[in-house]
Design a protein around this motif. Structure first.
Motif, short mmCIF file in Angstrom:
data_model
loop_
_atom_site.label_atom_id
_atom_site.label_comp_id
_atom_site.label_asym_id
_atom_site.label_seq_id
_atom_site.Cartn_x
_atom_site.Cartn_y
_atom_site.Cartn_z
N UNK A 94 6.86 -1.24 10.99
CA UNK A 94 5.32 -1.49 11.38
C UNK A 94 5.04 -1.48 9.58
N UNK A 95 5.65 -0.67 8.82
CA UNK A 95 5.16 -0.36 7.61
C UNK A 95 5.50 -0.94 6.93
N UNK A 96 5.98 -2.15 6.66
CA UNK A 96 6.48 -2.75 5.15
C UNK A 96 7.93 -2.41 4.54
N UNK A 97 8.23 -1.50 4.99
CA UNK A 97 8.87 0.15 4.34
C UNK A 97 10.66 -0.57 3.99
N UNK A 150 0.91 -1.65 -0.21
CA UNK A 150 -0.05 -0.46 -0.49
C UNK A 150 0.73 1.19 -0.06
N UNK A 151 2.58 1.42 -0.42
CA UNK A 151 2.97 2.26 -0.45
C UNK A 151 4.27 2.52 -1.43
N UNK A 152 4.07 3.41 -1.46
CA UNK A 152 5.69 3.39 -2.43
C UNK A 152 7.30 3.88 -2.01
N UNK A 153 7.97 4.33 -2.86
CA UNK A 153 9.95 4.70 -2.07
C UNK A 153 10.14 5.74 -2.02
#
Length: 209
Positions: free
Chosen positions: A185-188, A13-16
Motif C-alpha cells: 500500500x505504501x511502497x515500503x 514520499x516516505x523514509x525508512x
C-alpha cells in the motif's frame, strides 16, 4: 566477495527504518550473484539530483511569531526521506502547544513536508500546504529513497549533545513509524543490500537494522 546487509527501500514520499545500534547477522554462506550485464548501450536515462547540505545539521524547534507558533523543520540534507516521519511527529507535537483552532500551514511538499502534514492530520489539524513545486518536481523526488539517516554530513565542530540527542530521538521515531508502513500500500519494503568487499573474511556481513 559481497557483504550482505539488511535495509529498507521506500517509495518517493516516505523514509525508512533503523535502530540506534547495529546487530550482527547470523553467519551465512557467500552469495553467488549472476554477473550484471552493464554497458553504456543499456542505460535508459541519467538523472542528477541536488543534495542540500547544512553544516550544523537539521533544525527542529518552535518559536512564537506574534500570536502564532512557528515551527522550524528543515535542513535535513540527504537524510530527509529517513528522518521525515520522526521530525514530522515531533513538529506536530510542538504544534499542539499552540492556542486557538487546530489549523496548520506547511511550507513545502517534499518528503518532510508531506510526512509532517500527515502527522498533523493524525492529531486533528486542518492542514493547508503551500509549495512552489509539487512531485515529481521536488528535491525529494530525486532521492534514492533508502533509509540512510546519517547520509547528511554534519560538521563535527557544529554538533552539540542536544542536537545528537534530538537526532537519535527522531531516528527511533522514524524507525517505528515506517515499520507500520511496510507493504504494497505504501511502497515500503525490506530488501537485501549487497556491497563489494575486499576481504573474504567479512563475508558474513552485518545487519544494520
Amino acid at each position: 566477495m559481497l557483504k550482505v546487509s539488511g535495509m529498507a527501500a521506500f517509495g518517493a514520499a516516505v523514509g525508512g527504518c533503523a535502530s540506534r545500534t547495529a546487530r550482527v547477522a547470523p553467519a551465512r554462506a557467500p552469495v553467488m550473484l549472476a554477473p550484471v550485464n552493464v554497458s553504456w548501450e543499456r542505460i535508459i536515462r541519467t538523472t542528477v539530483g541536488l543534495r542540500p547540505h547544512r553544516a550544523s545539521g537539521f533544525v527542529l524547534r518552535a518559536e512564537k511569531l506574534d500570536s502564532r507558533l512557528l515551527i522550524h523543520n528543515y535542513g535535513h540534507g540527504g537524510a530527509g526521506m529517513s528522518l521525515s516521519w520522526g521530525c514530522g511527529q515531533r513538529a506536530s507535537e510542538m504544534a499542539l502547544e499552540a492556542a486557538g483552532p487546530p489549523r496548520a500551514a506547511v511550507l513545502g511538499c517534499g518528503a518532510v513536508g508531506l510526512a509532517t502534514a500527515r502527522q498533523l492530520q493524525r492529531r486533528g489539524f486542518d492542514v493547508t500546504m503551500y509549495a512552489a513545486t509539487v512531485p515529481p518536481d521536488t528535491t525529494s523526488n530525486m532521492s534514492l529513497a533508502g533509509f540512510t539517516p546519517t547520509s547528511a554530513v554534519v560538521a563535527l565542530d557544529d554538533r552539540t549533545p542536544a542536537w545528537d540527542a534530538q537526532f537519535r530521538d527522531v531516528v527511533e521515531l522514524a524507525y517505528r513509524q515506517l515499520q507500520l508502513l511496510v507493504g504494497r500500500d505504501y511502497g515500503v519494503s525490506w530488501i537485501y543490500n549487497y556491497s563489494p568487499m575486499e576481504d573474504a573474511r567479512m563475508a558474513s556481513g552485518t545487519n544494520v537494522l
